[in-house]
Scaffold this motif. Structure first.
Motif, short mmCIF file in Angstrom:
data_model
loop_
_atom_site.label_atom_id
_atom_site.label_comp_id
_atom_site.label_asym_id
_atom_site.label_seq_id
_atom_site.Cartn_x
_atom_site.Cartn_y
_atom_site.Cartn_z
N TYR A 64 0.91 -1.26 0.19
CA TYR A 64 0.12 0.06 0.00
C TYR A 64 0.69 1.15 0.14
O TYR A 64 2.06 1.35 0.54
N SER A 67 -2.35 7.60 0.31
CA SER A 67 -3.65 7.88 -0.45
C SER A 67 -3.17 8.80 -1.42
O SER A 67 -3.70 8.84 -2.54
N ASN A 98 -6.33 7.50 -9.55
CA ASN A 98 -6.53 6.52 -10.65
C ASN A 98 -6.81 7.31 -11.89
O ASN A 98 -8.05 7.12 -12.42
N GLN A 102 -10.72 10.25 -11.90
CA GLN A 102 -10.75 10.16 -10.67
C GLN A 102 -10.52 11.37 -9.79
O GLN A 102 -11.26 11.77 -8.54
N ARG A 247 -3.45 4.40 -15.85
CA ARG A 247 -4.29 5.21 -14.77
C ARG A 247 -3.65 5.81 -13.90
O ARG A 247 -3.65 5.68 -12.56
N GLN A 265 -10.39 9.35 -1.01
CA GLN A 265 -9.59 8.28 -1.73
C GLN A 265 -9.17 7.15 -0.63
O GLN A 265 -9.11 5.89 -1.13
N SER A 268 -12.12 4.82 -0.44
CA SER A 268 -12.65 4.16 -1.53
C SER A 268 -11.64 3.12 -2.05
O SER A 268 -11.52 2.03 -1.95
N CYS A 269 -10.60 3.66 -3.04
CA CYS A 269 -9.62 2.80 -3.51
C CYS A 269 -8.32 2.75 -2.94
O CYS A 269 -7.32 2.10 -3.30
N THR A 270 -8.26 3.54 -1.75
CA THR A 270 -7.00 3.52 -1.03
C THR A 270 -6.07 4.23 -1.70
O THR A 270 -5.46 5.28 -1.10
N SER A 273 -2.29 2.09 -7.86
CA SER A 273 -1.27 0.94 -7.56
C SER A 273 0.42 1.31 -7.79
O SER A 273 0.56 2.26 -8.27
#
Length: 401
Positions: A64, A67, A98, A102, A247, A265, A268-270, A273
């Motif tokens: 991870y 964010s 992303n 976003q 992305r 964020q 939601s999507c953290t 990537s």
């Protein structure tokens, strides 16, 4: 049957994606279709970018990230903004998401209240009004005709402002028009905005490196530094670096807004990537030679399409100043009759006809808020574009007025 939230009732799917799907459906029947619906560079991402992500993923665990984005990437973005745009931003004033879409989604979620208005100069990117509506906002879409270079003027801006106006969106170079603003033109818009302190500015600059005829790109942030505390600069890797599928989008703006976007964020999507962020860092800090080569190729393609469309009397195309689209005026086709006896009542009918008769997929101008036009992407080879223009000309030639 599942219950679908009422907020979605006013939101339409992406028109460009729908056109691309229609092209795929027709191609699946065995017909040779040229799909010019999506704006996606046909070049591979520069090798040093993909190698950076591959090597990192091979050697390290991809965990991870923060964010807002990795510190390395946000430092690279800050360096880019200073080097190329003369803008000073600390890393806690920068967010990574992303894609630029976003970024915009998060910014609107963080700021729009029910009934707030957003000024979206038409023609606009298809997703802008749908995202505004998703959060209960109201799109205000003043027409910016070809006669004005598809640019918003101070007079039209002033006339569009109400006590509910929360955002002004600018997109330069513009999708679909290719319009570019000079520093003086941005200054004039800034003078209007200075009188309305509640209005924030979203400057979508994702096509900044795709600009033609020797023009110099000027960021809204550089042109109007006095509005810095209510300006969000939006950009990303997709267009300049041919990294659509990676992305990675980013923004620079006021700390409180960036912090709010980070909260959204994180829940939601953290984050984006980790390998994609490593690739984006390599893109911003590495050689920019490919970016310049891509732009040169896009300008050649622009010229080819402009010259080809000029030979089709019923169509109009002023040379786009940037981006990789041609927004083609088709007013002379409205009311024409097709070989099967159908009347072309609007630009939706025109694009349907071009797909069925010419086997060329284009997006109707109504999707961008300004008709009658259709948009084709020029982000494909010169050979394909030459054939597409030939097919469009042949299809138009079969119409009767």
């Amino acid at each position: 049957m599942s219950h679908i939230a009422s907020r979605l009732s006013a939101v339409k799917p992406s028109a460009s994606m729908a056109v691309s799907q229609a092209a795929k459906d027709l191609a699946a029947t065995g017909i040779d279709v040229i799909d010019l619906g999506l704006g996606e560079p046909d070049f591979p991402a520069p090798a040093h970018i993909t190698e950076a992500a591959f090597e990192a993923a091979r050697k390290e665990r991809m965990l991870y990230t923060a964010s807002l984005g990795t510190p390395d990437l946000r430092k690279a973005i800050a360096g880019k903004l200073k080097r190329e745009n003369d803008l000073d931003y600390a890393i806690d004033e920068i967010a990574v998401a992303n894609g630029a879409k976003q970024i915009i989604f998060n910014a609107l979620m963080a700021t729009i209240e029910e009934g707030d208005e957003a000024i979206l100069p038409a023609p606009y990117f298809v997703s802008y009004p749908e995202m505004v509506k998703l959060f209960g906002g109201v799109p205000v879409t003043p027409a910016c005709p070809a006669e004005n270079g598809f640019r918003l003027t101070p007079e039209v801006l002033e006339a569009s402002i109400t006590d509910k106006t929360r955002w002004l969106f600018l997109n330069m170079p513009g999708n679909p028009s290719g319009a570019v603003y000079s520093e003086a033109q941005l200054n004039a818009l800034g003078a209007v905005l200075a009188k309305h302190p509640r209005i924030m500015v979203l400057s979508d600059e994702i096509y900044e490196h795709i600009i033609f005829d020797g023009r110099t790109f000027v960021s809204f942030g550089a042109a109007c530094p006095e509005l810095r505390d209510r300006t969000l600069i939006v950009n990303g890797m997709s267009k300049a670096y041919a990294m659509t599928g990676w992305r990675v989008g980013y923004a620079a703006g006021p700390r409180n807004l960036i912090k709010a976007m980070a909260t959204i964020q994180s829940q939601s999507c953290t984050s984006v990537s980790a390998p994609a962020q490593i690739a984006a860092t390599a893109a911003l800090e590495g050689s920019q030679d490919d970016v310049a080569e891509f732009c040169t190729a896009f300008e050649r393609r622009r010229n080819l399409v402009v010259e080809g469309i000029a030979k089709i009397n019923a169509l109009r195309l002023d040379p786009p100043e940037g981006a990789f689209y041609a927004y083609i005026g088709c007013a002379a086709l409205i009311g024409a009759t097709t070989p099967s006896g159908q009347t072309l009542v609007d630009d939706v009918a025109v694009t349907k006809y071009l797909l069925e008769e010419g086997h060329v997929a284009a997006v109707p101008g109504s999707a961008y808020g300004l008709s009658p036009f259709f948009r084709i992407s020029t982000a494909t080879s010169e050979e394909v574009l030459a054939e597409a223009v030939k097919r469009i000309g042949a299809a138009v030639g079969k119409l009767e007025n």
